[in-house]
Motif scaffolding. Structure first.
Motif, PDB file in Angstrom:
ATOM      1  N   GLN A  33      19.121  11.544  -2.941  1.00 44.76           N
ATOM      2  CA  GLN A  33      18.017  12.158  -3.848  1.00 44.76           C
ATOM      3  C   GLN A  33      17.988  11.627  -5.265  1.00 44.76           C
ATOM      4  O   GLN A  33      17.029  11.312  -5.781  1.00 44.76           O
ATOM      5  N   GLN A  34      19.427  11.190  -5.719  1.00 48.02           N
ATOM      6  CA  GLN A  34      19.254  10.693  -7.029  1.00 48.02           C
ATOM      7  C   GLN A  34      18.658   9.216  -7.005  1.00 48.02           C
ATOM      8  O   GLN A  34      17.952   8.984  -8.092  1.00 48.02           O
ATOM      9  N   VAL A  35      19.125   8.287  -6.182  1.00 47.47           N
ATOM     10  CA  VAL A  35      18.476   7.055  -5.783  1.00 47.47           C
ATOM     11  C   VAL A  35      16.818   7.184  -5.851  1.00 47.47           C
ATOM     12  O   VAL A  35      16.222   6.289  -6.404  1.00 47.47           O
ATOM     13  N   LEU A  36      16.343   8.113  -5.225  1.00 46.51           N
ATOM     14  CA  LEU A  36      14.829   8.039  -5.130  1.00 46.51           C
ATOM     15  C   LEU A  36      14.239   8.339  -6.516  1.00 46.51           C
ATOM     16  O   LEU A  36      13.067   7.897  -6.524  1.00 46.51           O
ATOM     17  N   THR A  37      15.075   8.813  -7.559  1.00 48.62           N
ATOM     18  CA  THR A  37      14.361   8.933  -8.743  1.00 48.62           C
ATOM     19  C   THR A  37      14.394   7.761  -9.526  1.00 48.62           C
ATOM     20  O   THR A  37      13.618   7.884 -10.642  1.00 48.62           O
ATOM     21  N   GLU A  38      14.923   6.605  -9.078  1.00 48.85           N
ATOM     22  CA  GLU A  38      15.092   5.505  -9.879  1.00 48.85           C
ATOM     23  C   GLU A  38      13.965   4.903  -9.930  1.00 48.85           C
ATOM     24  O   GLU A  38      12.986   4.769  -8.935  1.00 48.85           O
ATOM     25  N   PRO A  39      13.483   4.112 -11.020  1.00 42.72           N
ATOM     26  CA  PRO A  39      11.976   3.298 -11.083  1.00 42.72           C
ATOM     27  C   PRO A  39      12.066   2.415  -9.763  1.00 42.72           C
ATOM     28  O   PRO A  39      12.766   1.743  -9.540  1.00 42.72           O
ATOM     29  N   GLY A  40      10.740   2.351  -9.145  1.00 43.23           N
ATOM     30  CA  GLY A  40      10.594   1.327  -8.366  1.00 43.23           C
ATOM     31  C   GLY A  40      10.826   2.073  -6.986  1.00 43.23           C
ATOM     32  O   GLY A  40      10.190   1.568  -5.877  1.00 43.23           O
ATOM     33  N   ILE A  41      11.637   2.943  -6.731  1.00 42.61           N
ATOM     34  CA  ILE A  41      12.082   3.204  -5.300  1.00 42.61           C
ATOM     35  C   ILE A  41      11.064   4.184  -4.702  1.00 42.61           C
ATOM     36  O   ILE A  41      10.688   3.971  -3.587  1.00 42.61           O
ATOM     37  N   LEU A  42      10.439   5.293  -5.354  1.00 47.19           N
ATOM     38  CA  LEU A  42       9.296   5.736  -4.827  1.00 47.19           C
ATOM     39  C   LEU A  42       8.082   4.923  -4.375  1.00 47.19           C
ATOM     40  O   LEU A  42       7.603   5.020  -3.305  1.00 47.19           O
ATOM     41  N   GLU A  43       7.970   3.887  -5.347  1.00 47.97           N
ATOM     42  CA  GLU A  43       6.950   2.815  -4.967  1.00 47.97           C
ATOM     43  C   GLU A  43       7.082   2.357  -3.534  1.00 47.97           C
ATOM     44  O   GLU A  43       6.128   2.014  -2.717  1.00 47.97           O
ATOM     45  N   HIS A  59      -6.568  -1.305  -1.156  1.00 49.77           N
ATOM     46  CA  HIS A  59      -6.501   0.313  -1.271  1.00 49.77           C
ATOM     47  C   HIS A  59      -5.003   0.619  -0.783  1.00 49.77           C
ATOM     48  O   HIS A  59      -4.489   0.103   0.014  1.00 49.77           O
ATOM     49  N   GLN A  60      -4.526   1.734  -1.775  1.00 46.95           N
ATOM     50  CA  GLN A  60      -3.365   2.231  -1.512  1.00 46.95           C
ATOM     51  C   GLN A  60      -3.170   3.759  -1.220  1.00 46.95           C
ATOM     52  O   GLN A  60      -4.090   4.353  -1.864  1.00 46.95           O
ATOM     53  N   GLU A  61      -2.727   4.221  -0.069  1.00 46.55           N
ATOM     54  CA  GLU A  61      -2.772   5.684   0.204  1.00 46.55           C
ATOM     55  C   GLU A  61      -2.161   6.438  -0.854  1.00 46.55           C
ATOM     56  O   GLU A  61      -2.901   7.642  -1.096  1.00 46.55           O
ATOM     57  N   PHE A  62      -1.202   6.212  -1.687  1.00 47.80           N
ATOM     58  CA  PHE A  62      -0.663   6.804  -2.668  1.00 47.80           C
ATOM     59  C   PHE A  62      -1.003   6.338  -4.085  1.00 47.80           C
ATOM     60  O   PHE A  62      -0.627   5.051  -4.339  1.00 47.80           O
ATOM     61  N   SER A  63      -1.654   6.732  -5.071  1.00 48.17           N
ATOM     62  CA  SER A  63      -2.175   6.397  -6.368  1.00 48.17           C
ATOM     63  C   SER A  63      -1.041   6.317  -7.258  1.00 48.17           C
ATOM     64  O   SER A  63      -0.018   7.348  -6.974  1.00 48.17           O
ATOM     65  N   GLU A  64      -1.032   5.800  -8.165  1.00 50.11           N
ATOM     66  CA  GLU A  64       0.023   5.926  -9.467  1.00 50.11           C
ATOM     67  C   GLU A  64      -0.333   7.383  -9.774  1.00 50.11           C
ATOM     68  O   GLU A  64       0.815   7.883 -10.287  1.00 50.11           O
ATOM     69  N   HIS A  65      -1.529   8.180  -9.843  1.00 46.78           N
ATOM     70  CA  HIS A  65      -1.529   9.359 -10.214  1.00 46.78           C
ATOM     71  C   HIS A  65      -0.855  10.230  -9.071  1.00 46.78           C
ATOM     72  O   HIS A  65       0.091  11.494  -9.614  1.00 46.78           O
ATOM     73  N   ASP A  66      -1.029  10.038  -7.985  1.00 47.54           N
ATOM     74  CA  ASP A  66      -0.161  10.745  -6.795  1.00 47.54           C
ATOM     75  C   ASP A  66       1.358  10.666  -7.382  1.00 47.54           C
ATOM     76  O   ASP A  66       2.190  11.650  -7.192  1.00 47.54           O
ATOM     77  N   LEU A  67       1.693   9.404  -7.563  1.00 45.70           N
ATOM     78  CA  LEU A  67       3.266   9.217  -7.957  1.00 45.70           C
ATOM     79  C   LEU A  67       3.882  10.163  -9.192  1.00 45.70           C
ATOM     80  O   LEU A  67       4.896  10.543  -9.291  1.00 45.70           O
ATOM     81  N   LEU A  68       3.052   9.982 -10.082  1.00 47.42           N
ATOM     82  CA  LEU A  68       3.233  10.854 -11.440  1.00 47.42           C
ATOM     83  C   LEU A  68       3.170  12.197 -10.892  1.00 47.42           C
ATOM     84  O   LEU A  68       4.195  13.029 -11.495  1.00 47.42           O
TER      85      LEU A  68
END
Length: 309
Positions: free
Chosen positions: A132-142, A158-167
């Protein structure tokens, strides 16, 4: 409960041997036996699939694995070995359940068999607090949600998940970090009043909260820091009240409460890719807001239901 049984049934059918059975690996003197029995009865009465319950200690003498990896149990009440299609773990989630090397070896033998595991060792580890903690690190979700090989169109970009989605996803998270990071201990001391420290453990009673954090850090060996994460406490709505009734107490007590909604489901993997998955239900736990822990079985919280408004 029927939805969860459907997951075990899907794995059993995927295994492909109709006469095989499902193994429930359970704890000795199991207190939480009733929901296990509901699953068992649903499988046998609804689908004709037999369940065998065994503790680790019982499995020491009953397990056999063929050269091809088939997992079987040899039980005195049966005239022939029982082939196992699915290993369903209701035990084996804490280090105290592996007191000897023999216990670890047994888990390895079960893991290397051709029976479908629920969970496998990688899936069990993926549920750890460190993940859970590692998933919050920069770049991991991307890495997971903006991987062109999985989600994108290489020609159009085209990307399924946009930057807005990730935010929006990140907006649902709280701050987390590892105690083994260079400033991990200092940050935990500075923000102790709003934190919980979590080890890689399941069940209640293992976390360290608020004012108890500084003295705990004073005694935590440096080599054990990597086993712990610090997590910002979730800010919950204030002023929400409910009546709580606990076993052994005839009184209903009104308290300010905190609710936790858990959603159940199952997913069946083959070669790392999902074959089937399904949501199977939900559970609400409610506790008094003065309580840090939240387990039902250990008496910190009660089962609840939802009212849509």
């Amino acid at each position: 409960m029927k939805g969860l049984a459907q997951g075990l049934l899907a794995a059993h059918r995927q295994y492909g041997i109709p006469k095989s059975s499902i193994l429930f690996v359970v704890q000795g003197g199991e207190r939480n036996v009733f929901d296990q029995r509901w699953l068992e009865y649903e499988l046998i009465e609804g689908h004709g699939v037999h369940v065998v319950r065994q503790t680790f200690h019982e499995l020491f003498s009953s397990v056999s694995i063929s050269p091809s990896g088939t997992l079987s149990l040899n039980l005195p009440t049966y005239t022939a070995p029982i082939e196992i299609s699915v290993v369903y773990y209701r035990a084996g989630y804490g280090p105290a359940e592996y007191p000897t090397a023999q216990h670890y070896d047994l888990r390895f033998q079960l893991e290397r068999s051709t029976a479908i595991k629920c969970p496998t060792i990688p899936v069990q580890l993926a549920g750890g607090k460190k993940i859970q903690q590692v998933l919050t690190e920069p770049g991991i979700l991307e890495m997971f949600l903006q991987d062109p090989a999985k989600w994108g169109d290489a020609k159009t970009g085209h990307q399924e998940f946009s930057e807005h989605d990730l935010l929006e996803i990140r907006d649902t998270w709280v701050d987390m970090w590892g105690l083994d990071e260079p400033t991990g201990i200092a940050r935990a001391r500075e923000n102790a009043h709003s934190l919980v420290l979590k080890p890689q453990r399941e069940g209640g009673g293992n976390n360290v909260y608020k004012a108890n954090i500084p003295p705990f850090l004073d005694t935590l060996p440096e080599k054990e820091r990597e086993a712990w994460i610090a997590m910002e406490l979730i800010r919950y709505p204030r002023g929400v009240k409910n009546w709580l009734v606990k076993a052994g107490d005839a009184r209903a007590i009104e308290k300010e409460v905190v609710n936790e909604l858990g959603v159940f489901g199952w997913v069946l993997f083959r070669d790392g890719e999902p074959v089937k998955e399904k949501e199977a239900g939900w559970l609400v736990r409610t506790k008094g807001n003065e309580s840090d822990e939240g387990g039902v079985a250990v008496g910190f919280s009660v089962l609840d239901s939802l009212v849509l408004v």
